[in-house]
Design an enzyme around this catalytic site. Structure first.
Site, PDB file in Angstrom:
ATOM      1  CG  ASP A 248       2.473   7.797   4.129  1.00 20.80           C
ATOM      2  OD1 ASP A 248       3.041   8.887   3.926  1.00 20.80           O
ATOM      3  OD2 ASP A 248       1.245   7.662   4.042  1.00 20.80           O
TER       4      ASP A 248
ATOM      5  CD  GLU B  77      -2.843   1.278   2.354  1.00 20.29           C
ATOM      6  OE1 GLU B  77      -3.688   2.195   2.369  1.00 20.29           O
ATOM      7  OE2 GLU B  77      -2.755   0.415   3.243  1.00 20.29           O
TER       8      GLU B  77
ATOM      9  CG  ASP C  38      -1.181  15.963  -3.358  1.00 15.23           C
ATOM     10  OD1 ASP C  38      -1.986  16.548  -4.115  1.00 15.23           O
ATOM     11  OD2 ASP C  38      -0.478  16.553  -2.519  1.00 15.23           O
TER      12      ASP C  38
ATOM     13  NE  ARG D 130     -10.025  11.348  10.240  1.00 17.01           N
ATOM     14  CZ  ARG D 130      -9.218  11.257  11.283  1.00 17.01           C
ATOM     15  NH1 ARG D 130      -9.691  11.416  12.505  1.00 17.01           N
ATOM     16  NH2 ARG D 130      -7.928  10.991  11.131  1.00 17.01           N
TER      17      ARG D 130
ATOM     18  CD  GLU E 249     -14.093   6.398   0.061  1.00 17.83           C
ATOM     19  OE1 GLU E 249     -14.785   5.946  -0.853  1.00 17.83           O
ATOM     20  OE2 GLU E 249     -13.290   5.704   0.727  1.00 17.83           O
TER      21      GLU E 249
END
Length: 244
Positions: A99, A74, A149, A223, A225
């Site tokens: 990330d 992911e 983004d 949240r 979304e």
């Protein structure tokens, strides 16, 4: 923020790899006390530095799972709530979550410990370097890029992660039948994603009509979304399969 040699590095790959336009900005501020504690305690156990200097042995990395277990990457997980939910729902799959957001890294480690998720590993750094330098071809069961983004200004479109070069690289790291799953609530970006993914010869759309996919049950509503939906945004999922 952290003692020397402890916790995620601010720049794990250093200058050892070529410079290019990046789709992200590292953010290390506003780490809570609980997140910092989780990073200090759990990073040596579940953290991965994306330094680009070695190939990852996925069986060794996910040593809590049987050898040969599927692994999904992911890219960009925010604060990690949806990632933790997906990992809990599929404990037989390793979830390598990458990330550069230090508070999110700490929060995901905290959630993994709280809910006993031994199938989560947190990678720190540039996902392109991870894919290109550290992951072998044909090794992943899936790659997920949820709500990257959108870089909405035209002059910034070159910073979007879903570009032909990225998609070709990502497809090469998928095992045959593996899924590349993207989602966005930015309509122009969804259109670009669909075109770029469709143009990749190593991928095929899972939708017979060649369009967007309905949101699968395994992708939780985040949240972020929900906030977009409340504003009237339309969320598009794109699910493409690596061809044999």
């Amino acid at each position: 923020m952290f003692p020397a040699g402890v916790g995620p590095s601010p720049n794990p790959a250093g200058e050892r790899h070529e410079r290019r336009i990046r789709s992200f900005q590292p953010r290390r501020s506003r780490v809570s006390a609980n997140q910092r504690d989780a990073l200090l305690r759990l990073w040596p156990k579940w953290g991965v530095e994306i330094d680009g200097d070695r190939k990852l042995d996925l069986d060794a990395l996910f040593d809590t799972l049987p050898p040969g277990s599927p692994v999904v990457l992911e890219i960009g997980f925010g604060m990690g709530e949806a990632t933790a939910e997906m990992a809990a729902a599929d404990p037989g799959t390793g979830l390598l979550a990458a990330d550069v957001h230090t508070p999110g890294q700490g929060n995901l480690l905290l959630l993994a410990e709280r809910y006993g998720l031994t199938n989560v590993r947190v990678a720190n750094g540039d996902a392109i370097i991870l894919l290109r330098e550290m992951l072998a071809p044909d090794g992943l069961a899936g790659i997920r890029v949820f709500f990257p983004d959108p870089w909405p200004k035209k002059r910034h479109h070159k910073r979007r992660i879903i570009q032909p070069e990225f998609v070709e690289l990502a497809a090469s790291r998928l095992a045959p039948g593996g899924l590349l799953h993207c989602a966005t609530d930015w309509e122009p970006y969804a259109e670009q994603m669909l075109q770029v993914l469709t143009d990749c010869p190593a991928l095929e759309n899972t939708q017979p009509d060649g369009g967007y996919a309905p949101r699968p049950d395994f992708r939780p509503l985040t949240r972020f979304e929900r906030q977009g939906l409340e504003k009237g945004h339309v969320v598009h999922d794109l699910i493409f399969r690596r061809v044999p």
